[in-house]
Design an enzyme around this catalytic site. Structure first.
Site, mmCIF file in Angstrom:
data_model
loop_
_atom_site.group_PDB
_atom_site.id
_atom_site.type_symbol
_atom_site.label_atom_id
_atom_site.label_comp_id
_atom_site.label_asym_id
_atom_site.label_seq_id
_atom_site.Cartn_x
_atom_site.Cartn_y
_atom_site.Cartn_z
ATOM 1 C CB SER A 73 -0.804 0.080 1.332
ATOM 2 O OG SER A 73 -0.349 -0.179 2.361
ATOM 3 C CG ASP A 94 -3.666 5.543 6.908
ATOM 4 O OD1 ASP A 94 -2.547 5.513 7.164
ATOM 5 O OD2 ASP A 94 -4.256 5.096 5.863
ATOM 6 C CG HIS A 107 -0.609 4.009 4.504
ATOM 7 N ND1 HIS A 107 -1.933 3.575 4.938
ATOM 8 C CD2 HIS A 107 -0.163 3.207 3.916
ATOM 9 C CE1 HIS A 107 -1.921 2.282 4.757
ATOM 10 N NE2 HIS A 107 -0.834 1.885 4.078
#
Length: 367
Positions: free
Chosen positions: A50, A340, A343
């Protein structure tokens, strides 16, 4: 004050906003990376999780998604695209720095235009890891399956530009792999002690073996300039601080030690691969040191908050927990290192890339 004669001439006839846009476009297409005179980088190819997925997970069923607000709040058009941040993420910033294009598109997008193929695409899948079990747990595209996608890409590229040009693009391009954090933070540490098959030493050995198999697979498919990102300080991610950092939400030492163990073994494996794979260039990017510098002294980099994310409380929110109804989402993400609980923000990614890209370029392109 000195006035450049050419700019003065145009500024008297063309609105300033237009001049600034033209200057920005010129700068972007030229790129800011310093390469040797005889070197060109036609394309960038991204593999991993991600941190670098620009939206592949949008196109199949998995819970690991971010194609909804407030993700993408500061992206072009304020659009949530499946990037796990408020704006651009490293693949976009890398192609921007090289002056190749503005964004690195996801390969799984069914509407991917053919003209994007010669300048690079993205195969990364949020939730992936070097351990095949990690990708199975999250129902995402494993690292070995990402290699299969690259094989598909090569066939599609050859059909589009011909074999000779396709071969040159594959040989001359930049490849990057970013994975491993899900393996340790999720698969290993979230497995109850009594049911673990491995201790940390043997599990990191397994990850390094898998990473090595992946890199050798990429080499067999034609990659010659490959950068691999070491693990960041996992114990300092807001989510790990919240879950395992105690009342003070301190960085979690055992997570950071695990990341350092992985990185040390990865460096050793890269030395071996440099000797065994003819004509390969492998660059190690020290994500641990680069991010830890920012976390330990955020004010020096223009941040105020480094121990929680902007989205919601910033303590645990990521994927579907970070949504448009999350209470308390910050109004100014530029004050935060993290978007978040897992990240970084676009601003933090830009700083990290600035710290890392010089050495990557030197190791891959300078003799």
């Amino acid at each position: 004050m000195y006035h450049h004669p050419v700019l003065s001439f145009f500024s008297s006839r063309i609105p300033l906003q237009v001049i600034l846009i033209v200057v920005a476009l010129i700068c972007r297409t030229q790129g800011r990376v310093s390469l040797p005179d005889n070197v060109t980088v036609p394309a960038v190819f991204m593999f991993g999780d991600s941190i670098v997925d620009t939206g592949n997970n949008n196109f199949f069923k998995t819970v690991v998604k971010s194609n909804f607000p407030p993700y993408g709040r500061d992206f072009i058009g304020g659009k949530a695209t499946g990037r796990f941040s408020n704006g651009k993420i490293p693949p976009d910033l890398i192609v921007e720095e090289f002056g190749i294009k503005e964004l690195l598109p996801p390969f799984l997008d069914p509407s991917l235009p053919l003209h994007e193929l010669p300048t690079g695409v993205n195969f990364a899948s949020s939730g992936a890891g070097y351990d095949p079990l990690t990708s199975k747990l999250f129902l995402v595209v494993s690292m070995s399956d990402q290699l299969q996608l690259f094989s598909q890409y090569k066939r599609r590229l050859t059909n589009f530009v011909g074999q000779k040009r396709a071969h040159k693009i594959v040989a001359d391009s930049l490849y990057m792999a970013v994975a491993g954090s899900n393996d340790l933070a999720e698969t290993y540490f979230h497995t109850p002690l009594e049911t673990r098959k491995y201790n940390l030493h043997s599990y990191t050995d397994l990850l390094i073996t898998s990473a090595s198999v992946f890199l050798q697979g990429l080499y067999k498919l034609g990659a010659r300039r490959i950068s691999i990102l070491g693990l960041t300080p996992l114990g300092c991610l807001p989510s790990q601080r919240t879950v395992s950092g105690g009342e003070k939400r301190a960085c979690v030492k055992r997570f950071n030690d695990a990341a350092k163990m992985f990185n040390s073994k990865l460096l050793s494996e890269l030395k071996v691969l440099r000797k065994t794979l003819p004509h390969v260039r492998l660059a190690y990017a020290d994500g641990y040191g680069a991010l830890m510098d920012i976390i330990q002294a955020p004010q020096e980099y223009g941040f105020i908050i480094a121990d929680r994310g902007c989205c919601g409380t910033g303590l645990v929110e990521t994927t579907f927990l970070c949504n448009q109804w999350s209470p308390g989402t910050c109004s100014n993400s530029s004050q935060f290192v993290f978007w978040d609980s897992y990240h970084p923000t676009e601003k933090a990614y830009r700083i990290l890339l600035h710290k890392l890209l010089g050495k990557i370029v030197h190791d891959l392109f300078h003799h």
